[in-house]
Scaffold this active site. Structure first.
Site, PDB file in Angstrom:
ATOM      1  N   SER A   1      32.915  41.084  48.325  1.00 49.63           N
ATOM      2  CA  SER A   1      32.199  40.329  47.304  1.00 49.63           C
ATOM      3  C   SER A   1      31.913  38.911  47.799  1.00 49.63           C
ATOM      4  CB  SER A   1      32.996  40.349  45.993  1.00 49.63           C
ATOM      5  OG  SER A   1      32.232  39.922  44.897  1.00 49.63           O
TER       6      SER A   1
ATOM      7  N   HIS B   1      31.565  47.766  41.452  1.00 56.25           N
ATOM      8  CA  HIS B   1      32.108  46.596  42.135  1.00 56.25           C
ATOM      9  C   HIS B   1      33.617  46.526  41.916  1.00 56.25           C
ATOM     10  CE1 HIS B   1      30.972  42.729  44.011  1.00 56.25           C
ATOM     11  NE2 HIS B   1      32.050  42.248  43.418  1.00 56.25           N
TER      12      HIS B   1
ATOM     13  N   ASP C   1      26.530  48.848  40.993  1.00 56.33           N
ATOM     14  CA  ASP C   1      26.941  47.464  41.205  1.00 56.33           C
ATOM     15  C   ASP C   1      25.697  46.583  41.158  1.00 56.33           C
ATOM     16  OD1 ASP C   1      27.882  45.013  42.157  1.00 56.33           O
ATOM     17  OD2 ASP C   1      28.780  45.843  43.970  1.00 56.33           O
TER      18      ASP C   1
END
Length: 316
Positions: free
Chosen positions: A161, A284, A254
């Site tokens: 991320s 995610h 996501d």
């Protein structure tokens, strides 16, 4: 849950999370959100793998600040190849502790050492502080890692991320500085500065990472006018020629999936070898759900294999 592409296991996890009635992170002050995230981080994780060596120490940043770091290794001998791992959390939450299990798995499965970094977080430390800290740690590993049993000639950088964003940026900075990297290992990285790709709209609500939380993270980290800076949005980098080969692991459901695909396409167009995997029906943060989501365990194995191959580990 309205998204019909979710696997049954992923749907069950999200339903259980909804029933838990925890306060959404975006409703909390940053320090409270960090505590909440850390308390919840291990609920769906695998058991922490025992390793031969786990060491905590600090790395000096350019301004003298001591950056906490943790080194994981499967062996006591020196000159092991290493991955610098940068945790996710929207540049605002997350820590060595929240990503301990993931780093242990990458170390155990790859046979490589892993150095996890606590870079400074927003809003106390806004953009580009996280970038500077990440780069300082990578440069330190190349210059001084041998004293910690790391082979400075066999290095990789990675993260998930926001940490994947930082890893991608570090790969560009390494290219510019002549620091050779074997791999950039990117789990669902943020790569774009504006929410104009289709997945940002299609998955904007109802999943673990939604548009409200993304906006909350970004508002703490960076001014709107700076979001075209390639150190925040590596898709905006003017030149990607010669950066390290990439392994990119994405979650299908996501908001960030399209920008991960777009970044892989830009790398390939620049002649950079790219291996890109899309894990179907998951969201995610799925790589931190190994106890419940089989795709997480598969992603751990895939990433570790790519890391071992890039760094020349024969028997991970």
């Amino acid at each position: 849950m309205s998204h019909d592409r979710l696997t049954p296991a992923m749907r069950s996890v999200l339903q259980r999370m909804a029933r838990s009635r925890h306060a959404p992170l975006h409703t909390l002050a940053p320090h409270a959100a960090r505590l909440a995230y850390e308390q919840r981080a291990g609920v769906l994780e695998l058991s922490a793998a025992p390793l031969h060596r786990v060491e905590d120490f600090s790395i000096p940043a350019r301004d003298g600040h001591a950056l906490p770091a943790r080194l994981y290794a499967t062996r006591a001998d020196s000159q092991q190849p290493a991955l610098l791992f940068l945790h996710g959390g929207g540049f605002t939450i997350g820590s060595i502790a929240t990503h301990d299990v993931l780093c242990r798995e990458l170390c155990r499965l790859s046979g490589c050492a892993v150095l996890s970094l606590d870079y400074r977080l927003a809003p106390e430390h806004r953009f580009p502080q996280a970038v500077d800290d990440a780069w300082d740690a990578l440069a330190w590993l190349a210059a001084h890692g041998a004293a910690r049993g790391v082979d400075p000639a066999r290095l990789a950088v990675g993260g998930d991320s926001a940490g994947g964003t930082l890893a991608a940026v570090c790969a560009i900075l390494a290219r510019d500085s002549g620091l050779p990297l074997a791999l950039q290992l990117l789990f669902y990285p943020g790569c774009a500065g504006a929410p104009d790709l289709p997945s940002r709209q299609h998955y904007r609500e109802g999943l673990l990472l939604d548009e409200t939380l993304i906006d909350w993270f970004f508002s703490h980290y960076i001014e709107p006018g700076a979001r075209g800076d390639w150190r925040f949005a590596p898709l905006q980098a003017p030149d990607l020629d010669g950066v390290a080969p990439a392994w990119i692991g994405l979650a299908e459901c996501d908001p960030l999936v399209d920008e991960g695909i777009a970044y892989g396409d830009r790398l390939r167009a620049s002649g950079v070898p790219v291996q890109l995997e899309i894990y179907r029906g998951v969201v995610h943060e799925f790589i931190k759900m190994g106890r419940a989501i089989p795709e997480a365990r598969q992603a751990h194995r895939d990433a570790a294999l790519a890391l071992a191959q890039a760094l020349g580990v024969e028997h991970p």
